[in-house]
Design a protein around this motif. Structure first.
Motif, PDB file in Angstrom:
ATOM      1  N   LEU A 286       0.836  -1.210   0.000  1.00  0.00           N
ATOM      2  CA  LEU A 286       0.000   0.000   0.000  1.00  0.00           C
ATOM      3  C   LEU A 286       0.871   1.260   0.000  1.00  0.00           C
ATOM      4  O   LEU A 286       0.554   2.244  -0.669  1.00  0.00           O
ATOM      5  N   GLU A 287       1.958   1.206   0.732  1.00  0.00           N
ATOM      6  CA  GLU A 287       2.881   2.355   0.741  1.00  0.00           C
ATOM      7  C   GLU A 287       3.468   2.582  -0.640  1.00  0.00           C
ATOM      8  O   GLU A 287       3.636   3.724  -1.084  1.00  0.00           O
ATOM      9  N   ASN A 288       3.743   1.500  -1.320  1.00  0.00           N
ATOM     10  CA  ASN A 288       4.317   1.602  -2.664  1.00  0.00           C
ATOM     11  C   ASN A 288       3.312   2.224  -3.647  1.00  0.00           C
ATOM     12  O   ASN A 288       3.683   2.978  -4.536  1.00  0.00           O
ATOM     13  N   ILE A 289       2.013   1.910  -3.456  1.00  0.00           N
ATOM     14  CA  ILE A 289       0.987   2.465  -4.367  1.00  0.00           C
ATOM     15  C   ILE A 289       0.721   3.925  -4.043  1.00  0.00           C
ATOM     16  O   ILE A 289       0.676   4.773  -4.932  1.00  0.00           O
ATOM     17  N   TYR A 290       0.530   4.221  -2.768  1.00  0.00           N
ATOM     18  CA  TYR A 290       0.050   5.555  -2.386  1.00  0.00           C
ATOM     19  C   TYR A 290       1.160   6.518  -1.944  1.00  0.00           C
ATOM     20  O   TYR A 290       0.914   7.713  -1.812  1.00  0.00           O
ATOM     21  N   GLY A 291       2.331   5.975  -1.642  1.00  0.00           N
ATOM     22  CA  GLY A 291       3.404   6.834  -1.150  1.00  0.00           C
ATOM     23  C   GLY A 291       3.124   7.326   0.255  1.00  0.00           C
ATOM     24  O   GLY A 291       3.672   8.337   0.682  1.00  0.00           O
ATOM     25  N   LYS A 292       2.218   6.674   0.960  1.00  0.00           N
ATOM     26  CA  LYS A 292       1.857   7.048   2.340  1.00  0.00           C
ATOM     27  C   LYS A 292       1.743   5.771   3.167  1.00  0.00           C
ATOM     28  O   LYS A 292       1.500   4.690   2.618  1.00  0.00           O
ATOM     29  N   ARG A 293       1.844   5.951   4.485  1.00  0.00           N
ATOM     30  CA  ARG A 293       1.708   4.777   5.355  1.00  0.00           C
ATOM     31  C   ARG A 293       0.239   4.556   5.712  1.00  0.00           C
ATOM     32  O   ARG A 293      -0.545   5.483   5.806  1.00  0.00           O
ATOM     33  N   PHE A 294      -0.089   3.308   5.945  1.00  0.00           N
ATOM     34  CA  PHE A 294      -1.461   2.920   6.342  1.00  0.00           C
ATOM     35  C   PHE A 294      -1.418   2.129   7.647  1.00  0.00           C
ATOM     36  O   PHE A 294      -0.420   1.471   7.952  1.00  0.00           O
ATOM     37  N   LEU A 295      -2.508   2.197   8.401  1.00  0.00           N
ATOM     38  CA  LEU A 295      -2.670   1.337   9.573  1.00  0.00           C
ATOM     39  C   LEU A 295      -3.501   0.135   9.134  1.00  0.00           C
ATOM     40  O   LEU A 295      -4.545   0.303   8.496  1.00  0.00           O
ATOM     41  N   LEU A 296      -3.063  -1.050   9.451  1.00  0.00           N
ATOM     42  CA  LEU A 296      -3.823  -2.255   9.089  1.00  0.00           C
ATOM     43  C   LEU A 296      -4.341  -2.932  10.347  1.00  0.00           C
ATOM     44  O   LEU A 296      -3.646  -2.973  11.374  1.00  0.00           O
ATOM     45  N   ALA A 297      -5.567  -3.439  10.260  1.00  0.00           N
ATOM     46  CA  ALA A 297      -6.149  -4.154  11.410  1.00  0.00           C
ATOM     47  C   ALA A 297      -7.118  -5.197  10.874  1.00  0.00           C
ATOM     48  O   ALA A 297      -7.507  -5.151   9.707  1.00  0.00           O
ATOM     49  N   ARG A 298      -7.480  -6.113  11.742  1.00  0.00           N
ATOM     50  CA  ARG A 298      -8.459  -7.116  11.327  1.00  0.00           C
ATOM     51  C   ARG A 298      -9.861  -6.640  11.707  1.00  0.00           C
ATOM     52  O   ARG A 298     -10.065  -6.092  12.784  1.00  0.00           O
ATOM     53  N   HIS A 299     -10.798  -6.880  10.789  1.00  0.00           N
ATOM     54  CA  HIS A 299     -12.189  -6.529  11.076  1.00  0.00           C
ATOM     55  C   HIS A 299     -12.678  -7.434  12.209  1.00  0.00           C
ATOM     56  O   HIS A 299     -12.486  -8.649  12.144  1.00  0.00           O
ATOM     57  N   PRO A 300     -13.300  -6.852  13.269  1.00  0.00           N
ATOM     58  CA  PRO A 300     -13.690  -7.690  14.426  1.00  0.00           C
ATOM     59  C   PRO A 300     -14.733  -8.751  14.092  1.00  0.00           C
ATOM     60  O   PRO A 300     -14.782  -9.797  14.733  1.00  0.00           O
ATOM     61  N   ASP A 301     -15.563  -8.515  13.096  1.00  0.00           N
ATOM     62  CA  ASP A 301     -16.635  -9.477  12.788  1.00  0.00           C
ATOM     63  C   ASP A 301     -16.178 -10.556  11.803  1.00  0.00           C
ATOM     64  O   ASP A 301     -16.349 -11.744  12.068  1.00  0.00           O
ATOM     65  N   ASN A 302     -15.594 -10.155  10.689  1.00  0.00           N
ATOM     66  CA  ASN A 302     -15.305 -11.158   9.650  1.00  0.00           C
ATOM     67  C   ASN A 302     -13.823 -11.518   9.520  1.00  0.00           C
ATOM     68  O   ASN A 302     -13.462 -12.378   8.732  1.00  0.00           O
ATOM     69  N   GLY A 303     -12.975 -10.814  10.248  1.00  0.00           N
ATOM     70  CA  GLY A 303     -11.555 -11.171  10.243  1.00  0.00           C
ATOM     71  C   GLY A 303     -10.778 -10.687   9.029  1.00  0.00           C
ATOM     72  O   GLY A 303      -9.573 -10.911   8.936  1.00  0.00           O
ATOM     73  N   HIS A 304     -11.455  -9.984   8.085  1.00  0.00           N
ATOM     74  CA  HIS A 304     -10.735  -9.451   6.922  1.00  0.00           C
ATOM     75  C   HIS A 304      -9.806  -8.320   7.355  1.00  0.00           C
ATOM     76  O   HIS A 304     -10.096  -7.604   8.311  1.00  0.00           O
ATOM     77  N   MET A 305      -8.713  -8.156   6.603  1.00  0.00           N
ATOM     78  CA  MET A 305      -7.829  -7.027   6.864  1.00  0.00           C
ATOM     79  C   MET A 305      -8.515  -5.751   6.396  1.00  0.00           C
ATOM     80  O   MET A 305      -9.104  -5.715   5.308  1.00  0.00           O
ATOM     81  N   ILE A 306      -8.429  -4.712   7.189  1.00  0.00           N
ATOM     82  CA  ILE A 306      -8.925  -3.394   6.766  1.00  0.00           C
ATOM     83  C   ILE A 306      -7.827  -2.358   7.007  1.00  0.00           C
ATOM     84  O   ILE A 306      -6.948  -2.564   7.839  1.00  0.00           O
TER      85      ILE A 306
END
Lengths: 262, 326
Positions: free
Chosen positions: A232-252
């Motif tokens: 994501l940093e490579n695409i946007y040139g910015k840092r992102f916070l990643l976490a798991r969705h509490p209900d379905n476990g997908h990365m958000i």
């Protein structure tokens, strides 16, 4: 394979907006294009719709160069849903959706039963039958977006292009549109190509994602591969916070507002 | 929906009624038995030689200007666009003014010099605008619109220059022509304008669905399979043929091309497949009615019909708009 871009390049004067873009889309695939503003997403979209001519490279649709299709034939293959509805002259929903039948009409025939049936199907699929006689100007943003999708479906295309279809909608209306697109895909197996700024949406609702930055492809892969901080940093040139969705476990992901440009 | 259908069906009937009634009305009212009872009577001559061709010329001009107005408003997505926005009327007016200024009296292939010059003027304006828009950015609507306005102003200035350079009689003739009028005698003028006007009319009538698409925006239209540059060129050619023909016949009659499409939209909604027919009948009714008023108000003198259309059209249009908002 339904669509193939090969060394696709587009420039305005000396400024390269797209540089040697390569990708393929398989029939029935849900494909997303992400990237920061100015990455070339809209330009790529317009090249696929043949609203622009490439400086170099080519787009092939069903193995055939895009330039060899007549405009009407292209309309039977590709339908386009814009970000929002422009000012309209008080057409009813049905009148507007019927316009999607244009590529199927010949100059000397009027609207046939087949066209009416296609409009009915499109309205039914988007659950807009009850709005058929309503003036477009009386609809909410979400309803107008459904009408745009219905008109695109009435074209009976093989490939549906969506240009940030939820850009101006509130989160609940966005979700309605996303669910509608899921339904359309599961019922028709139509190929979907969506440009979106919403990384979570791109990861959740698509099979593969193309990441553009400064007109170049910097990522092409699955949602799981996309949802990595370095990618994501490579695409946007910015840092992102990643976490798991509490209900379905997908990365958000969330933009990391405290961090600067990488 | 039902009201729209009723309007749609009643417009041809109203037009038919006007065709049957208007030729009998004028400073001297005619009675059917006078006209049809004695073919050699002065009433019959007045009816067949003066009144009927004049009503028919008004019908053709009104219908064509209204249809052209509808087409350009859809094409440019601009409610203020008129058939004259493209500079065609100014071109035709310049051609006619030039002919009057020279004092020539020529006729080519049955076409009067004035008709020929005004048609050539309209064609020159259109070719210039097409050429510019085509070279610059493949017929972008904004370029066409701005080029049309610019060429219109330029030609209008040339007309003023010609008037300034003319003697009093020629200057007055030019001014009178610019006011618009339907003073045709017999059917020759009408028949001269008819073929090209009909070609343009048929082109536009066949593109009702395309006008619907264009009114939703060019990009979306292209994505739906419309070859926008080709269709735009066809529609503008149709408009050019129609406007050139009727301006040569009746001068630049104001307001019809702006007002009639709006009234038709208020009555019938935005679908151009219906509107193309509706504006034909509305325009073909409205202009001859205005012409009858122009002949009656100062009878036996006549007002130029362009004055009546503007005087009636302006307030009526404002009333319609106000009524719509409330």
């Amino acid at each position: 394979m339904i669509l193939e871009a090969k060394a696709l390049t587009y420039a305005v004067g000396d400024k390269l907006l797209l540089d040697q873009v390569d990708f393929q889309i398989q029939a029935g695939e849900r494909f997303a294009i992400v990237g920061p503003n100015g990455a070339g997403k809209t330009t790529l979209f317009k090249l696929i719709c043949r609203l622009l001519k490439p400086r170099a490279g080519s787009v092939r649709l069903d193995q055939k160069p895009l330039a060899e299709y007549s405009r009407k034939a292209l309309g039977r293959w590709i339908a386009y849903v814009p970000q929002a509805m422009a000012r309209q002259d008080h057409f009813t929903v049905r009148e507007f959706v019927l316009m999607g039948r244009y590529p199927h009409l010949s100059p000397f025939t009027s609207i046939s039963r087949k066209d009416d049936a296609a409009v009915d199907r499109a309205l039914e699929l988007t659950r807009m039958q009850d709005f058929a006689l309503r003036d477009l100007g009386t609809l909410s943003g979400g309803e107008q977006q459904k009408v745009l999708i219905a008109a695109a479906l009435a074209q009976e295309p093989r490939l549906l292009l969506l240009d940030e279809p939820t850009a101006f909608l509130d989160p609940f209306q966005q979700e309605q549109i996303h669910q509608l697109l899921e339904t359309i895909h599961s019922q028709t197996r139509m190929t979907l190509l969506e440009v979106t700024h919403d990384v979570n949406r791109a990861a959740l609702g698509h099979d593969r994602i193309l990441g553009l930055r400064d007109g170049r492809v910097v990522f092409l892969g699955t949602p799981e591969a996309l949802m990595q901080a370095p990618v994501l940093e490579n695409i946007y040139g910015k840092r992102f916070l990643l976490a798991r969705h509490p209900d379905n476990g997908h990365m958000i992901v969330l933009p990391d507002a405290g961090k600067g440009k990488t | 929906m039902k009201t729209r259908t009723l309007w749609f069906l009643s417009l041809p009937l109203v037009w038919l009624l006007s065709l049957l009634v208007l030729p009998f009305i004028g400073a001297e009212m005619l009675r059917p038995h006078e006209v049809f009872g004695d073919p050699g009577s002065s009433s019959a001559t007045l009816f067949w030689v003066l009144r009927l061709p004049r009503v028919l010329a008004g019908m053709l001009t009104g219908a064509v200007l209204a249809l052209a107005g509808l087409a350009v408003q859809a094409l440019f997505r601009n409610p203020l666009a008129t058939p004259f926005t493209l500079g065609t009327a100014s071109g035709a007016s310049l051609g006619a003014s030039l002919y009057i200024w020279t004092g020539w009296s020529v006729s080519v292939l049955g076409l009067s010099g004035q008709t020929l010059f005004s048609f050539l003027g309209a064609a020159a304006a259109l070719l210039f605008i097409y050429g510019l828009a085509w070279l610059k950015d493949n017929m972008a609507a904004e370029t066409l619109l701005l080029a049309g306005v610019a060429i219109g102003i330029f030609f209008s200035s040339l007309i003023l220059l010609l008037q300034y350079l003319s003697d009093q009689a020629h200057s007055l003739r030019i001014l009178r022509w610019l006011m618009g009028g339907l003073e045709v005698v017999g059917y020759r003028d009408l028949l001269q304008s008819l073929p090209l006007a009909l070609v343009g009319l048929v082109i536009i009538m066949f593109h009702g669905f395309e006008l619907n698409l264009l009114s939703t925006g060019e990009e979306l239209s292209q994505a739906r399979g419309l070859d926008v540059p080709r269709v735009k060129l066809l529609i503008l050619s149709g408009v050019g043929l129609m406007v050139g023909s009727v301006v040569a016949l009746a001068g630049p009659v104001a307001f019809i091309g702006l007002m009639v499409p709006h009234v038709a939209r208020l009555l019938l909604g935005p679908d151009h497949r219906r509107l193309t027919w509706a504006v034909l009948f509305l325009g073909a009714t409205f202009l001859p009615v205005c012409d009858v008023l122009a002949r009656l108000i100062l009878a036996p003198a006549e007002l130029p019909v362009g004055i009546i259309t503007a005087l009636l059209g302006g307030p009526f249009f404002i009333w319609v708009l106000t009524r719509k908002k409330t």
